[in-house]
Write an enzyme that holds these catalytic residues in place. Sequence first.
Site, mmCIF file in Angstrom:
data_model
loop_
_atom_site.group_PDB
_atom_site.id
_atom_site.type_symbol
_atom_site.label_atom_id
_atom_site.label_comp_id
_atom_site.label_asym_id
_atom_site.label_seq_id
_atom_site.Cartn_x
_atom_site.Cartn_y
_atom_site.Cartn_z
ATOM 1 N N GLU A 187 0.823 -1.212 0.000
ATOM 2 C CA GLU A 187 0.000 0.000 0.000
ATOM 3 C C GLU A 187 0.856 1.261 0.000
ATOM 4 O O GLU A 187 0.509 2.249 -0.653
ATOM 5 C CB GLU A 187 -0.939 0.005 1.217
ATOM 6 C CG GLU A 187 -2.056 -1.024 1.148
ATOM 7 C CD GLU A 187 -3.005 -0.800 -0.023
ATOM 8 O OE1 GLU A 187 -3.048 0.322 -0.557
ATOM 9 O OE2 GLU A 187 -3.708 -1.754 -0.397
ATOM 10 N N TYR A 204 -5.960 5.710 5.769
ATOM 11 C CA TYR A 204 -6.165 4.787 4.654
ATOM 12 C C TYR A 204 -5.340 3.508 4.819
ATOM 13 O O TYR A 204 -5.860 2.398 4.718
ATOM 14 C CB TYR A 204 -5.800 5.461 3.325
ATOM 15 C CG TYR A 204 -5.645 4.458 2.209
ATOM 16 C CD1 TYR A 204 -6.759 3.903 1.599
ATOM 17 C CD2 TYR A 204 -4.383 4.017 1.810
ATOM 18 C CE1 TYR A 204 -6.622 2.949 0.594
ATOM 19 C CE2 TYR A 204 -4.237 3.072 0.812
ATOM 20 C CZ TYR A 204 -5.361 2.539 0.211
ATOM 21 O OH TYR A 204 -5.229 1.586 -0.757
ATOM 22 N N ASP A 248 -9.449 5.796 -0.991
ATOM 23 C CA ASP A 248 -8.378 6.388 -1.785
ATOM 24 C C ASP A 248 -9.007 7.010 -3.023
ATOM 25 O O ASP A 248 -10.240 7.124 -3.130
ATOM 26 C CB ASP A 248 -7.316 5.345 -2.135
ATOM 27 C CG ASP A 248 -7.831 4.266 -3.089
ATOM 28 O OD1 ASP A 248 -9.053 4.246 -3.387
ATOM 29 O OD2 ASP A 248 -7.022 3.440 -3.553
ATOM 30 N N CYS A 288 -14.096 1.317 -13.541
ATOM 31 C CA CYS A 288 -14.589 2.670 -13.248
ATOM 32 C C CYS A 288 -13.430 3.670 -13.328
ATOM 33 O O CYS A 288 -13.114 4.372 -12.367
ATOM 34 C CB CYS A 288 -15.238 2.698 -11.863
ATOM 35 S SG CYS A 288 -16.290 4.149 -11.560
ATOM 36 N N CYS A 302 -19.131 1.032 -18.126
ATOM 37 C CA CYS A 302 -20.368 0.913 -17.353
ATOM 38 C C CYS A 302 -21.150 -0.361 -17.694
ATOM 39 O O CYS A 302 -21.820 -0.931 -16.834
ATOM 40 C CB CYS A 302 -21.246 2.141 -17.577
ATOM 41 S SG CYS A 302 -20.475 3.692 -17.007
ATOM 42 N N CYS A 323 -19.921 -3.081 -15.473
ATOM 43 C CA CYS A 323 -19.837 -2.770 -14.043
ATOM 44 C C CYS A 323 -20.839 -3.588 -13.228
ATOM 45 O O CYS A 323 -22.028 -3.650 -13.575
ATOM 46 C CB CYS A 323 -20.086 -1.278 -13.826
ATOM 47 S SG CYS A 323 -20.052 -0.781 -12.089
ATOM 48 N N CYS A 344 -25.921 2.703 -9.654
ATOM 49 C CA CYS A 344 -25.109 3.902 -9.899
ATOM 50 C C CYS A 344 -25.981 5.076 -10.368
ATOM 51 O O CYS A 344 -26.552 5.046 -11.460
ATOM 52 C CB CYS A 344 -24.041 3.597 -10.951
ATOM 53 S SG CYS A 344 -22.953 4.988 -11.310
#
Length: 465
Positions: free
Chosen positions: A95, A177, A195, A249, A256, A259, A265
């Site tokens: 990370e 985070y 994030d 995304c 889309c 997705c 959404c």
Amino acid sequence: MSQSSAPREKLMRKCREKKEAERVEKEAEEAEEEEEEEEEPLGGDIEDLFSENETQEIRMGMLDWYDVNQRDLPWRKRRSESEKERRAYEVWVSEIMLQQTRVQTVMDYYKRWMQKWPTIYDLAQASLEEVNEMWAGLGYYRRARFLLEGAKMVVAGKDGFPNQASSLMKVKGIGEYTAGAIASIAFNEAVPVVDGNVIRVLARLKAISANPKDRLTARNFWKLAAQLVDPSRPGDFNQSLMELGATLCSVSKPSCSSCPVSSQCRAFSLSEENRTISVTDYPTKVIKAKPRRDFCCVCVLEILNRERNQSGGKFVLVKRPEQGLLAGLWEFPSVILDEEADSPTRRSAINLFLKEAFHVEPKKTCTIVSREELGEFVHVFTHIRRKVYVELLVVQLTGGTKDLFKGQAKDTLTWKCVGSDVLSTMGLTSAVRKVYSMVEAHKQGLSVAPVSSNRTAISRKRRIS
């Protein structure tokens, strides 16, 4: 030193000292803000939270999609219950490396890092110089320093590896985070992560048009993420949100139709109802601050051995201060200028620096074999656009290299001489590697020098004696 050049050199010295002091202070302030920022009350209620039904559908859709489509990444190895601390360390390293850096770039660095320091206990034994060399090329070097300091802090503690987000945030360099990622992925704690990728997914799911950089808006994104996180599989769910933002995304070309949560959404729904609205309208694009410009003279100082053929020279490297920009890293001797300067002014600044730092004074303590301008290039940091002028100065010292180290203890050494074989294998920043590539091209009789991060141009060599 002539009287006519004294005022100019004095001015250059003041400019250099002022610039360096301001830079160190700025970097220290930024580091302090990142390390010690206190939690603020949430405030500003979100009027439109996810409904219970939406929450369940999003959790199910995201986890089903992630189970099938997750990328095979080296830091996603499953570990047994007895290896939770090993897993936490792997998540932590990955990370930190992934901050501001592409996954493809990180993969090789991560593998090399784990080969050298497979556990937090191995890392805690490392020196900052070793860590910086391993990190070289990833940028944002403060991350590496904090990672090392954090590892030493955990190993020195009596309670083992912290297993909750609240205790992880007490470790040097671990913010909200990173703490959420480690706690949820390694220790199965139901805490959120937010994030850039997660913000993009949430902003589109709820069609949030507020500035995501605004502190209150950012806290509200955390509130939404906390509502969604799956209590039975928090780590996988958090990774699914990050994965969706990194793949389908995307910023400019979202897929889309593929997705897993397009039916939940709101941005997608609005774009279907009104063709003047686009999914990419969310989140609001924030105009980045224009980076400040500065100018740097780099002198690649090569010292020839008096007793050997002139081809066997050594290069002088300077270690940067332990605080501030590129802390603790090695570079060629350089001077920062407040403004663009002509060749004589740059040369005067370099000459003064070489005299003060190394007792190298052309025509007095050394003989100039050659001195040539190799070209210039632009190097971009996060907040700085730096124009770098490069020259190669080849000298033979009157008294030999031992005089350069006179009066310095080995444990406080801030500079050293290395041969080209060592230099070519050292972990150097991308800017220093650019400079050295110009030197190599020059020595091979080429005239191509880098002028920016991704372009090259013909550099006209100019001899200055």
